[in-house]
Design a protein around this motif. Structure first.
Motif, short mmCIF file in Angstrom:
data_model
loop_
_atom_site.label_atom_id
_atom_site.label_comp_id
_atom_site.label_asym_id
_atom_site.label_seq_id
_atom_site.Cartn_x
_atom_site.Cartn_y
_atom_site.Cartn_z
N CYS A 169 -2.81 13.45 13.99
CA CYS A 169 -2.32 12.21 14.60
C CYS A 169 -1.69 11.34 13.53
N GLY A 170 -0.38 11.18 13.58
CA GLY A 170 0.31 10.33 12.63
C GLY A 170 0.24 8.87 13.05
N VAL A 171 -0.19 8.01 12.14
CA VAL A 171 -0.33 6.58 12.43
C VAL A 171 0.28 5.79 11.28
N ASP A 172 1.08 4.78 11.59
CA ASP A 172 1.63 3.93 10.54
C ASP A 172 0.54 3.09 9.90
N ALA A 173 0.70 2.81 8.62
CA ALA A 173 -0.33 2.10 7.87
C ALA A 173 -0.48 0.65 8.30
N ASP A 174 0.50 0.10 9.02
CA ASP A 174 0.40 -1.29 9.46
C ASP A 174 -0.07 -1.38 10.91
N SER A 175 -0.57 -0.28 11.46
CA SER A 175 -0.92 -0.25 12.89
C SER A 175 -2.39 -0.59 13.13
N ILE A 176 -2.63 -1.17 14.29
CA ILE A 176 -3.99 -1.44 14.76
C ILE A 176 -4.18 -0.67 16.06
N LEU A 177 -5.22 0.16 16.11
CA LEU A 177 -5.49 0.98 17.28
C LEU A 177 -6.61 0.38 18.12
N GLN A 178 -6.49 0.50 19.43
CA GLN A 178 -7.59 0.12 20.31
C GLN A 178 -8.69 1.18 20.24
N ARG A 179 -9.90 0.79 20.58
CA ARG A 179 -11.04 1.67 20.39
C ARG A 179 -10.91 2.99 21.14
N GLY A 255 6.63 7.39 15.28
CA GLY A 255 5.84 7.68 14.09
C GLY A 255 4.65 6.76 13.94
N ALA A 256 4.65 5.64 14.69
CA ALA A 256 3.52 4.71 14.61
C ALA A 256 2.27 5.27 15.26
N PHE A 257 2.41 6.20 16.23
CA PHE A 257 1.24 6.75 16.90
C PHE A 257 1.63 7.97 17.72
N GLY A 258 1.35 9.17 17.20
CA GLY A 258 1.63 10.40 17.92
C GLY A 258 0.69 11.51 17.49
N VAL A 259 0.34 12.38 18.42
CA VAL A 259 -0.59 13.49 18.16
C VAL A 259 0.15 14.81 18.37
N PHE A 260 -0.07 15.76 17.43
CA PHE A 260 0.57 17.07 17.50
C PHE A 260 -0.46 18.17 17.29
N ARG A 261 -0.20 19.32 17.88
CA ARG A 261 -0.97 20.50 17.53
C ARG A 261 -0.54 20.95 16.15
N LYS A 262 -1.50 21.05 15.23
CA LYS A 262 -1.14 21.34 13.84
C LYS A 262 -0.44 22.68 13.70
N ASP A 263 -0.89 23.69 14.43
CA ASP A 263 -0.26 25.00 14.28
C ASP A 263 1.21 24.98 14.71
N ALA A 264 1.53 24.16 15.73
CA ALA A 264 2.92 24.06 16.18
C ALA A 264 3.78 23.35 15.14
N VAL A 265 3.22 22.34 14.48
CA VAL A 265 3.96 21.62 13.45
C VAL A 265 4.21 22.51 12.24
N VAL A 266 3.18 23.25 11.82
CA VAL A 266 3.32 24.14 10.67
C VAL A 266 4.33 25.25 10.97
N LEU A 267 4.27 25.78 12.20
CA LEU A 267 5.20 26.83 12.60
C LEU A 267 6.64 26.34 12.59
N ALA A 268 6.82 25.06 12.92
CA ALA A 268 8.17 24.48 12.92
C ALA A 268 8.64 24.12 11.51
N GLY A 269 7.73 24.19 10.52
CA GLY A 269 8.12 23.90 9.15
C GLY A 269 7.74 22.52 8.68
N GLY A 270 6.95 21.79 9.49
CA GLY A 270 6.54 20.45 9.10
C GLY A 270 7.64 19.43 9.28
#
Length: 480
Positions: A169-179, A255-270
């Motif tokens: 899950c990519g999160v921007d460093a200036d972001s605040i997430l709800q619980r 880019g502020a808040f998104g979730v990816f399957r890691k294997d799909a990201v690695v397969l795509a080359g990051g």
């Protein structure tokens, strides 16, 4: 006489072209609005169940939260605290200090009691040199990577290499997430095994109150630039991305808040390190690669308001941000021309990609040119005041309608701004933004398009942070 005749024909042609373009542009967004409204009605039927107390089933996939940080000393501590209090079964937080020139690493060491913790990991994606890995002695699920500056994409790739869990899950460093934000944004992965990515709604935190790392009260910013962006975010997320998601044609996850399957990201080359819009480029590339393989998949948008981020409050920072966004859009589309020409392009390739190409990528050129030409033609007597008035209605009146519909969808669905004064202010901004701000935004986007065409050097860039909205129990934020 012949020259006058051809001049009149040319004027008529350009006039009709501008009319048709603006009608198609606003008509397309109105259609997305209607699709999003239908999706929100379905979502509304699920809200009652979603509001019930959650019990962990043990089936929730563990998540690695990736936080790239570059010169984020004003906001990083509060952001990490908010993530630590997420109501989720199992997750880890990996902060990447990407060669910050301020006190970001010092703040992290002080606030989270970091100690060096050398560990072996699989380097699946090439990155800039990692200088060290730290582990928090207070929070066992917090680690910090200190690396040579390589940009946001490079930081995310480094965090993916170190991550342990199947979802990232990519999160921007200036972001605040709800619980409950992580629990909500991962729901698509539990519901459908073909989901490879999911993104959440991002809201403007300026004017809100944050205490202990969490947003405690919702407010509107007093700064006019930030106010305009509140309406922009409502319009972009609620009916823009929600509409495309309903058709499985969403080409961008923030880019502020998104979730990816890691294997799909690695397969795509990051993430690609040679683009500014690494978030959009990855999503477009995943569409292209998965469709080439004819592999069933879904990329979804979660409309719940789950992530709050600081918006620029000064002209220069906002201008630079929009220039970078437009350049990132151009780079993302240009790098994936195979998608619209694929035999299996579907909605992403045959509908979403051309839409982005015509109305988002090349849009600034036609829009600004349309404003200039129609104004010139009116004052020189080439077109009548009736024709000019009709143009203003299509270009500005329908723009107000689109912004108002975004605000209406927000009120129908989540009602984040409950006070009458807040709604009145937003309604006023909906009107005002169409008289100067949107045109200025078009100029910035055109500048980004020009810089992309000229291949001028680009970088991650520095976001000017105030951090004042992240006060902790009345105290000044760390680093200030």
């Amino acid at each position: 006489m012949n020259e006058l005749h051809w001049g009149r024909l040319l004027t008529d042609f350009i006039t009709w072209f501008v009319f048709c373009y603006f009608i198609a542009l606003n008509g397309g967004y109105l259609l997305l609005n209607a699709i999003a409204l239908r999706a929100l009605r379905i979502k509304g039927q699920e809200l009652f169940i979603a509001d019930l107390p959650r019990a962990y089933s043990g089936l929730e996939p563990p998540v690695s939260i990736l936080v790239p940080a570059y010169n984020e000393e004003a906001t990083i501590a509060a952001s990490i605290r908010s993530m630590l209090q997420l109501t989720y079964a199992e997750f880890e937080i990996i902060v990447v200090n990407d060669g910050s020139k301020d006190g970001t690493l010092d703040v992290l060491k002080r606030e989270f009691a970091l100690l060096p913790f050398p560990e072996a990991y699989r380097r699946q994606i090439p990155t800039a040199e990692v200088r060290g890995i730290f582990r928090s002695t207070r929070y066992p699920n917090v680690r910090v990577i200190d690396k040579v500056n390589g940009g946001k994409a490079d930081s995310l790739n480094a965090a993916i290499n170190v991550s342990r869990y199947p979802l990232v899950c990519g999160v921007d460093a200036d972001s605040i997430l709800q619980r409950d934000s992580l629990a909500k944004v991962t729901e698509p992965f539990l519901r459908d095994p073909t989901v490879v990515a999911a993104g959440g709604t991002v809201r403007v935190a300026n004017g809100c109150t944050v205490s202990g790392g969490f947003l405690t009260s919702v407010g509107l910013p007093k700064n006019i630039w930030a106010l305009f962006q509140v309406v922009e975010y409502l319009r972009a997320f609620l009916f823009g991305r929600l509409g495309w998601s309903s058709m499985n044609g969403m080409l961008i996850i923030s880019g502020a808040f998104g979730v990816f399957r890691k294997d799909a990201v690695v397969l795509a080359g990051g993430y690609r390190r040679d683009t500014i819009g690494e978030d959009m480029e990855l999503v477009v590339r995943m569409h292209r690669l998965l469709r080439e393989k004819r592999q069933p998949y879904r990329i979804e948008f979660v409309p719940d308001p789950v992530c709050w981020t600081e918006a620029p409050e000064d002209y220069r920072t906002l201008k630079n941000q929009r220039i970078r966004w437009q350049r990132g859009l151009a780079e993302s589309l240009n790098a994936n021309w195979g998608l619209p020409f694929s035999r299996n392009g579907g909605v992403p390739g045959w509908v979403a990609f051309p839409f982005m190409l015509l109305f988002e990528w090349l849009g600034p050129l036609v829009e600004l040119g349309g404003y200039v030409f129609m104004t010139w033609a009116f004052f020189t007597g080439m077109i009548s005041w009736e024709a000019f008035g009709a143009f203003l209605f299509v270009a500005i009146g329908m723009g107000i309608l689109l912004s108002a519909s975004g605000l209406l969808l927000e009120e129908m669905s989540f009602h984040i701004y409950p006070r009458g004064k807040q709604l009145l202010m937003l309604g006023l901004v909906v009107i005002l933004e169409n008289f100067g701000y949107r045109q200025l935004n078009t100029v910035w986007r055109l500048t980004g398009l020009w810089r992309w065409a000229m291949q001028k050097e680009s970088s991650w860039g520095t976001m000017k942070r105030k951090g004042s909205w992240q006060s902790q129990d009345g105290q000044t934020p760390a680093g200030k």
